[in-house]
Design an enzyme around this catalytic site. Structure first.
Site, short mmCIF file in Angstrom:
data_model
loop_
_atom_site.label_atom_id
_atom_site.label_comp_id
_atom_site.label_asym_id
_atom_site.label_seq_id
_atom_site.Cartn_x
_atom_site.Cartn_y
_atom_site.Cartn_z
N LYS A 153 -34.29 12.66 36.74
CA LYS A 153 -33.02 12.05 37.41
C LYS A 153 -32.00 11.32 36.54
O LYS A 153 -32.64 10.72 35.65
CB LYS A 153 -33.40 11.08 38.50
N ASP A 201 -39.03 18.72 45.09
CA ASP A 201 -38.34 17.78 46.07
C ASP A 201 -37.19 18.49 46.64
O ASP A 201 -36.10 18.54 45.81
CB ASP A 201 -38.24 16.47 45.31
N GLU A 221 -35.82 17.91 41.62
CA GLU A 221 -35.22 17.55 43.16
C GLU A 221 -33.69 17.86 43.10
O GLU A 221 -33.06 17.84 42.22
CB GLU A 221 -35.34 15.81 43.19
N ASP A 255 -29.83 12.02 49.16
CA ASP A 255 -31.09 12.18 49.55
C ASP A 255 -30.98 12.88 51.15
O ASP A 255 -31.60 12.55 52.07
CB ASP A 255 -32.11 11.31 49.82
N ASP A 257 -37.86 15.36 50.31
CA ASP A 257 -37.85 13.94 49.45
C ASP A 257 -36.53 13.83 50.03
O ASP A 257 -35.57 13.80 49.23
CB ASP A 257 -38.05 14.01 48.17
N ASP A 313 -46.85 2.74 49.06
CA ASP A 313 -46.43 3.06 50.49
C ASP A 313 -47.67 2.91 51.22
O ASP A 313 -47.70 2.69 52.67
CB ASP A 313 -46.20 4.56 50.45
#
Ligand code: GLT
Ligand code: MN
Ligand code: MN
Length: 389
Positions: free
Chosen positions: A185, A247, A219, A259, A289, A59
């Site tokens: 995930k 997250d 998350e 998201d 996130d 990033d």
């Protein structure tokens, strides 16, 4: 008028460079927003009032940047941090975008890919340390398969373990003040991903050489994709001292990885999550996130970012209200009251307790008649959340 829901540094709200910086690409469509430089994104994150910025190595620094380019970008980024007061609480490695990772990183079948993934991560850990990140996240975006013909899942576990043990030793060697947080995930981008949920991750961590250095980064969307109760996973991680990072976002059950803005879909789950984090005094970063809708320009992206923080703060306020509400609290007290002093029968095993519990006559039929008033308690919660209480 003073807005009570303005973010403050002590709220520890963080956005990743990839969140506000998302150009809105999806599997079916090209970017809808111009790409911004990491410096511009960081300024935007500071503008909306967040405390910190998280980053993947790429990033900030393109994967093919020369050493001179790398130094230049790093010094520009240091300047923006100094100028805005933003901190970098967490850093991570991008082990999923480049085609070399199409079969995974640490679990790839090709040892060259696994070794490259280790090398890339070592550099990225150094980068994180340079920006003082105290948490290093591993999200195994490509650590999975489309077909189990490709890989023995036990080999995948062993390869993952070997890599994490390597990084723990490296962090110790370098004396970095840094802990690792693993992010589960269940699927997407791979058909199935290893260590799919918080529970899988917690069990895996205990098999590492330095379990004390490793926790989880759960998350919301990822647990919801698996059809699970996020709060229960978070609470389990917290209870065993493993909630190193979080997250926050939102997600409809049974859909692709959405998201969404925090609290957007399931406000009641978001409420109980915020209430939990505040009640236990979780003092880590609250990392959003998530991504703005693809329909938005950068004004809309800022609305999205402000919305995540605002919803969190409103829910925090509601949690305080819930904790102070006399009717709610008297119900909670009654629910937990020590009927017939029965709690004395419970506890650690001992001959006395064993004798007592054996000797007690329980009126099974009578006990079962008790109404728990959960309907009333839940409706009071609904009234409070919907703003009529
Ligand atoms: C990616 C993913 C996230 C992870 C990030 C860390 S990148 O956007 O969807 O859930 O937290 O690698
Ligand atoms: Mn995430
Ligand atoms: Mn996600």
């Amino acid at each position: 008028m003073l807005d009570r829901f303005q973010p403050k540094p002590e709220d520890k709200f963080v956005f990743g460079l990839w969140t506000l910086g998302s150009v809105g690409r999806d599997p079916f469509g090209e970017p809808v927003r111009d790409r911004k430089s990491p410096m511009e994104i960081a300024r935007m994150i500071a503008d909306i009032g967040a405390w910190g910025v998280n980053l993947h190595d790429n990033d900030l620094i393109p994967i093919d940047a020369s050493p001179t380019e790398q130094d230049h970008i790093k010094s520009e980024f240091h300047k923006v941090l100094a100028e805005t007061g933003l901190v970098v609480p967490m850093a991570t490695t991008n082990l999923f975008t480049d085609p070399i990772f199409k079969d995974g990183a640490f679990t790839a079948n090709d040892p060259r890919v696994r070794a490259y993934a280790v090398q890339k991560t070592l550099n990225a850990i150094d980068l994180g340390a340079e920006f003082n990140a105290k948490i290093y996240v591993f999200w195994g975006g490509r650590e999975g398969v489309e077909t189990d013909a490709a890989k023995n899942p036990v080999d995948a576990i062993k390869r993952n373990r070997e890599a994490l043990n390597f990084f723990c030793e490296y962090i110790l060697d370098k004396k970095y003040d840094m802990k690792i947080a693993l992010e589960p995930k269940p699927n997407e981008p791979r058909g199935d991903m290893y260590n799919a949920t918080i529970g899988h991750m917690l069990a895996f961590i205990e098999t590492l050489d330095h379990p004390e250095m490793v926790g989880v980064n759960p998350e919301t969307a990822h647990e919801h994709m698996a059809g699970l109760n996020f709060l229960h996973g978070v609470a389990q991680a917290w209870e065993c001292g493993k909630l190193f990072h979080i997250d926050l976002n939102d997600q409809r059950f049974g859909r692709y990885d959405q998201d969404f803005r925090f609290g957007m879909v399931d406000i009641k789950s978001a409420f109980f999550l915020v209430k939990f984090l505040e009640d236990v005094k979780y003092d880590g970063a609250r990392h959003f996130d998530a991504h703005a809708f693809r329909t938005e320009d950068y004004e809309g992206v800022k609305d999205f970012g402000r919305g995540c923080m605002r919803t969190y703060l409103i829910l925090k306020d509601k949690a305080e209200q819930w904790n102070k509400d006399r009717e709610i609290q008297s119900l909670v007290e009654e629910l937990n009251s020590d009927k017939d002093g029965a709690s004395a029968l419970l506890g650690t095993y001992s001959p006395e307790r064993l004798a007592k519990i054996r000797a007690t006559n329980f009126d099974r039929i009578e006990i079962a008649k008790r109404g728990m008033a959960y309907e009333r308690l839940d409706q009071l919660t609904m009234d409070l959340l919907m703003g009529v209480r």
